[in-house]
Scaffold this motif. Sequence first.
Motif, PDB file in Angstrom:
ATOM      1  N   SER A  80       0.843  -1.198   0.000  1.00 45.04           N
ATOM      2  CA  SER A  80       0.000   0.000   0.000  1.00 45.04           C
ATOM      3  C   SER A  80       0.875   1.244   0.000  1.00 45.04           C
ATOM      4  CB  SER A  80      -0.888   0.027   1.252  1.00 45.04           C
ATOM      5  OG  SER A  80      -0.077   0.268   2.388  1.00 45.04           O
ATOM      6  N   GLY A  81       0.218   2.388  -0.133  1.00 47.84           N
ATOM      7  CA  GLY A  81       0.917   3.660  -0.098  1.00 47.84           C
ATOM      8  C   GLY A  81       1.411   4.006   1.299  1.00 47.84           C
ATOM      9  N   SER A  82       0.560   3.792   2.286  1.00 49.56           N
ATOM     10  CA  SER A  82       0.971   4.079   3.668  1.00 49.56           C
ATOM     11  C   SER A  82       2.241   3.321   4.000  1.00 49.56           C
ATOM     12  CB  SER A  82      -0.122   3.651   4.656  1.00 49.56           C
ATOM     13  OG  SER A  82      -1.296   4.365   4.441  1.00 49.56           O
ATOM     14  N   ASN A  98       5.321   4.848   2.454  1.00 52.07           N
ATOM     15  CA  ASN A  98       5.825   5.996   3.214  1.00 52.07           C
ATOM     16  C   ASN A  98       6.457   5.563   4.525  1.00 52.07           C
ATOM     17  OD1 ASN A  98       5.254   8.048   1.405  1.00 52.07           O
ATOM     18  ND2 ASN A  98       3.117   8.187   2.063  1.00 52.07           N
ATOM     19  N   ASP A 115       6.487  11.891  -2.229  1.00 54.17           N
ATOM     20  CA  ASP A 115       5.346  10.975  -2.198  1.00 54.17           C
ATOM     21  C   ASP A 115       4.597  11.137  -3.516  1.00 54.17           C
ATOM     22  OD1 ASP A 115       2.824   9.837  -1.952  1.00 54.17           O
ATOM     23  OD2 ASP A 115       2.599  10.368   0.160  1.00 54.17           O
ATOM     24  N   GLU A 152       4.469  15.997  -1.255  1.00 56.46           N
ATOM     25  CA  GLU A 152       3.848  15.657  -2.535  1.00 56.46           C
ATOM     26  C   GLU A 152       4.087  16.844  -3.461  1.00 56.46           C
ATOM     27  OE1 GLU A 152      -0.537  14.554  -1.361  1.00 56.46           O
ATOM     28  OE2 GLU A 152       0.513  15.462   0.310  1.00 56.46           O
ATOM     29  N   LYS A 209      -0.957   3.210  -5.582  1.00 58.77           N
ATOM     30  CA  LYS A 209      -2.120   3.458  -6.435  1.00 58.77           C
ATOM     31  C   LYS A 209      -1.976   2.927  -7.866  1.00 58.77           C
ATOM     32  CE  LYS A 209      -4.470   6.683  -3.535  1.00 58.77           C
ATOM     33  NZ  LYS A 209      -3.899   7.566  -2.548  1.00 58.77           N
ATOM     34  N   PHE A 213      -1.006  14.690   2.719  1.00 54.80           N
ATOM     35  CA  PHE A 213      -1.603  13.406   3.102  1.00 54.80           C
ATOM     36  C   PHE A 213      -0.622  12.307   2.740  1.00 54.80           C
ATOM     37  CE2 PHE A 213      -3.943   9.488   2.390  1.00 54.80           C
ATOM     38  CZ  PHE A 213      -4.635   9.386   3.582  1.00 54.80           C
ATOM     39  N   HIS A 214      -0.245  11.502   3.739  1.00 51.03           N
ATOM     40  CA  HIS A 214       0.707  10.427   3.468  1.00 51.03           C
ATOM     41  C   HIS A 214       0.217   9.055   3.922  1.00 51.03           C
ATOM     42  CE1 HIS A 214       3.610  13.304   1.998  1.00 51.03           C
ATOM     43  NE2 HIS A 214       3.517  14.011   3.104  1.00 51.03           N
ATOM     44  N   GLY A 215      -1.024   8.973   4.430  1.00 50.52           N
ATOM     45  CA  GLY A 215      -1.560   7.662   4.781  1.00 50.52           C
ATOM     46  C   GLY A 215      -1.961   7.576   6.241  1.00 50.52           C
ATOM     47  N   ILE A 268       2.453   8.860  -4.676  1.00 51.37           N
ATOM     48  CA  ILE A 268       1.446   7.797  -4.626  1.00 51.37           C
ATOM     49  C   ILE A 268       0.197   8.169  -5.432  1.00 51.37           C
ATOM     50  CG2 ILE A 268      -0.130   6.608  -3.024  1.00 51.37           C
ATOM     51  CD1 ILE A 268       2.352   6.728  -1.020  1.00 51.37           C
ATOM     52  N   GLN A 269      -0.222   9.428  -5.313  1.00 49.97           N
ATOM     53  CA  GLN A 269      -1.400   9.865  -6.071  1.00 49.97           C
ATOM     54  C   GLN A 269      -1.025  10.566  -7.376  1.00 49.97           C
ATOM     55  OE1 GLN A 269      -5.445  12.521  -5.340  1.00 49.97           O
ATOM     56  NE2 GLN A 269      -4.546  11.435  -3.651  1.00 49.97           N
TER      57      GLN A 269
END
Length: 394
Positions: free
Chosen positions: A103-105, A108, A221, A188, A250, A136-138, A223-224
């Motif tokens: 996962s993304g969390s 990180n 980050d 991000e 993601k 936002f990092h999870g 991720i998104q």
Amino acid sequence: MVNKKIQASEENLIHVYNRFPVALERGDGMYVYDTDGREYLDFAAGFAVTGLGYNHKELNDTLKEQIDKIYHISNLYYHENCGEAAKELNRISGMDRVFFTNSGSEANEGALKAARRYAYTKQTGRYEFIAMENSFHGRSFGAVSVTGHDSYREPFEPVVPGVRFAKFNDLDSVKELINDKTCAIILEALQGEGGINLASWEFMNGIRELCDENGILMICDEIQCGMGRTGDYFTYQGFGVKPDIVTMAKAIGNGIPVGAFAMTNDVAEYSLRPGDHGATYGGNPLACTAVKKVIEIFERDHIVEHVRQVAPYLEKRLDELVDELDCVVRRKGKGLMQGLEFNIPVAEINQKTIAEGLLVIQAQGNVIRFLPPLIMEEKHVDEMIERLKRALTR
Ligand SMILES: *Cc1c(COP(=O)(O)O)cnc(C)c1O
């Protein structure tokens, strides 16, 4: 409206998600369908995950084949696709070494540990992290500790100590927080959850310089905002910046649960050692087959170039709404990661768009996010604008 499946979810699941009363059953390309056969145009991509859209035959066939061969082996053994997926991720990100997560969390989480491990080997005594407001990092403890929204952290305090928050796009506010204990800066390049806020050129390059001057690691980050969404494989590339550590998740697996953190050889040389970190499922053959195949399709179908080609049309049509409608304040974003800021509550808008057969996502700061699958074409933008307008006059 509330069918049996929805009822069972309400009764048996811990209530942490405010779900819409819609039970989805299948998807195809840019569309998903509920259990009543109703069609929804997807401008959410399951939170920027399904970059290649739904029911991608070639990807599905490859995954099915892999399931029939083997899909779990543990990290005591090699699987060819794991190394090949890592090689491809390194090639597109400019990094040298990858660790696969679920996962993304977790990506990180691993990146923060890797930064601390680097400082530990070098005996610098550095342990503090600088993160950004509105980031936002999870949701895991490390990831939530660097997330710049009090509401995500407060119910769980004390969280991981040694984190300080700077103002996004304010280089002086970062400088003020730097000291000889600063280990890494995490950010991000385009904030998603925080309301679609794009870093400025000065900010991204300024952070890179500050990190170089002070012996601090830069963690991006992605991720998104990564995996082609903003018209480059990774958003930092659009700023001509190379971080020391990158986190991804993601869209790299198009929905098969997989994340990763990657680092340069300069970091890897002093960072995690055998036994320092691990994940039982991390980088299993199914996840790595997904990553490998997704990148193969991205390359062959020129998905990143496609994003560059179609994004200006999305921007243009959203800009028209800013001019036309009093309730729309402005457009923000880059590529196929766009936001509209409203001066009316966006929660209601979101409900109305669903009634009109359109999936979008709310973000902080009264923003509606548009994160379509990257295979989107101009005709889908027209259809989206039509449905959105109908929703706004509903
Ligand atoms: C979604 C997201 C995460 C967390 O990823 P999970 O897979 O939900 O753990 C972390 N950072 C950013 C920027 C995200 O958008």
